[in-house]
Design an enzyme around this catalytic site. Structure first.
Site: not given
Ligand code: XMP
Length: 511
Positions: A168, A80, A170
């Site tokens: 993202h 990001c 995660e």
């Protein structure tokens, strides 16, 4: 440490800790460091991840680390903001995005044979959350994937093990996020997946032995997961030189002091139970302000702990159950390059004259890892699955001033509620539950008699870390049964209510 390690440079994203947790789930050890305070020994880290950030590379607060020791020298994954940062300062262009770039999107591969995308299918769902977009790739940038709204969703730098993604990985909504992290860390960076609870126990026990030697260590047990796991680890390392103190502040759950003390003794811990209930009650007499109660409980705990610690000859160390989220230096989102460091003292700060050195065996692991480490050492799963319970205990669940009679009432109510949750298989579905004793009486009728007695509120919440919480939709039948039991069995209570507020705007505790 002989483990391979991964460095996560934090630019202040709300998701940075999640990156670390996903990496740990791959059995890979990682550490988070602020972007402006990177660790000195970079050679210890096999790969580096740059986090996201609430800031813009175009903004006035420029988060601008020197990556010259990293880029091209170690495998690097930029997420990001990290991806934008790489582009912006290396010949690319970042601009505000015109279309909405928040939420779910689907990957279209430009280079589908990339090892970076192995075991990930075309169209894989990813999670976007950004307001700037990468217009032009940096020098030597090679486009790897796009989404409908984001052309430069993933790229690499030709000739380097440098990868950048706008989404993202995660976040759970990125369906193959963990696979992508594995592709980068395991396949590309060749990081060994050797970080397991057993390896943690082995290396931590060795480290404690080396650090503490034959010195004596004192530790305050609370009955909670963190202090228990810390104690068992220390006990493995130094045996009887670990002196545990378990204080009954009189505000624990019903029979908790006796049962937990027996459990600790059964684990072979060198533990002294100190029943200081009366001392706490005396200190609390007449105090109804929540912060006043917290202060009285905290300072009395320190006095009691201090008195007991003085009985141990030549104690040199104080052990604490501090865990990683309390330690991570968080990058200030509003400020410039300053990193704010959270200080945390589980025992509320001991007086300086005790001059004890601190040992914190859990300071590098997350709560779920603490539980896994506890399980690998054979700690009772019931103890490891226990709901969080606040340090001041029932003291902040009795609204207003505290008396022995109010504690008795609330202990009875709480026991009926908690045992009921366990009996009906609901306990493990709830993150935290408890009862509050309200400072009002209400009118009721029992037999032919009018009563004027206490009201209790039951609270059960779902949460992951206590920062936000939702009330749990417990079955009406269960609430009905529990309310009947409480009113019939607990003298002094004639009304039960259920708290249906979420946090925010409410909090989990009532005080
Ligand atoms: P709140 O009420 O702030 O609670 O939503 C969030 C979590 O923190 C616990 N809590 C405390 N724990 N000392 C503690 O050790 C305290 O003074 C304290 N106050 C709240 C609460 O039980 C919940 O898990």
């Amino acid at each position: 440490m002989e483990q391979d390690q991964v460095l996560i440079l934090d630019f202040g994203s709300q998701y940075t800790q999640l990156i670390a947790r996903r990496v740990r789930e791959l059995n890979i050890y990682c550490e988070i460091h602020p972007f402006n305070h990177p660790p000195k020994e970079l050679e210890n880290f096999k790969a580096v991840i740059l986090s996201g950030s609430p800031n813009s590379v175009r903004g006035t607060t420029v988060l601008h680390p020197d990556l010259s020791e990293i880029r091209g020298k170690k495998p690097l994954l930029a997420v990001c903001y990290g991806a934008q940062y790489l582009a912006h300062f290396s010949g690319g262009k970042v601009a505000p995005s015109n279309t909405r770039e928040y939420g779910r999107a689907n990957l279209s591969f430009i280079k589908s044979d990339e090892i970076f995308f192995q075991k990930i299918s075309e169209g894989s769902q990813v999670w976007m959350s950004h307001s700037d977009t990468i217009k032009d790739l940096p020098t030597n940038g090679v486009l790897l994937a796009s989404t409908k709204d984001v052309e430069n969703a993933a790229y690499k730098i030709d000739g380097e093990d440098t990868f950048a993604i706008q989404f993202h990985p995660e976040v759970y909504h990125s369906k193959d996020g963990k696979q992508l992290l594995a592709n980068f860390l395991v396949t590309i960076a060749k990081v060994a997946q050797t970080w397991t609870p057993d390896s943690f126990v082995e290396s931590t026990v060795a480290a404690i032995k080396e650090k503490v030697g034959n010195d004596k260590v004192v530790l305050g047990l609370s009955g909670g997961v963190d202090s228990t796991v810390a104690a068992v680890l220390l006990h493995k390392a130094i045996g009887k030189n670990l002196y545990c103190i378990f204080v009954n502040n009189g505000l624990l759950r019903k029979n908790e002091f006796e049962s937990v003390l027996t459990q600790y003794e059964g684990m072979g811990l060198n533990v002294k139970g100190v029943d200081a209930s009366q001392r706490f009650l005396d200190k609390l007499a007449g105090i109804s302000d929540p912060e006043g109660k917290r202060k009285a409980i905290g300072s009395t705990f320190i006095d009691v702990f201090d008195d007991e610690a003085h009985h141990i000859q030549d104690v040199k160390w104080l052990a604490q159950g501090t865990i990683y989220p309390d330690v991570i230096e968080s990058v200030s989102v509003n400020g410039g390059p300053s990193a704010t460091i959270k200080s945390h003292h589980n025992v509320g700060g001991l007086p300086d004259y005790m001059k004890l050195q601190i040992v914190e065996p859990l300071r590098m692991i997350f709560k779920d890892e603490v539980r896994r480490v506890g399980a690998s050492m054979g700690i009772d799963p019931e103890l490891l699955g226990r709901h969080p319970f606040p340090g001041p205990g029932l003291g902040i669940r009795i609204l207003g001033d505290i008396t022995a009679e109010k504690v008795r009432i609330l202990q009875e109510v709480d026991a009926i509620f908690i045992n009921g949750l366990k009996e009906d298989g609901l306990y493990d579905k709830v993150w935290q539950a408890g009862a509050m004793l309200l400072p009002v009486n209400s009118v009721g009728v029992m037999g032919d008699e009018r009563t004027y007695e206490k009201v209790v509120a039951l609270r059960a919440v779902e949460s992951t870390d206590g920062m936000t919480a939702d009330w749990v939709d417990l079955p009406y039948k269960f609430l009905q049964k529990t309310s009947n039991k409480i009113i019939n069995q607990v003298k002094g209570v004639n009304r039960v209510v259920y708290d249906i507020s979420s946090k925010p705007p409410a909090t989990i505790e009532w005080e």
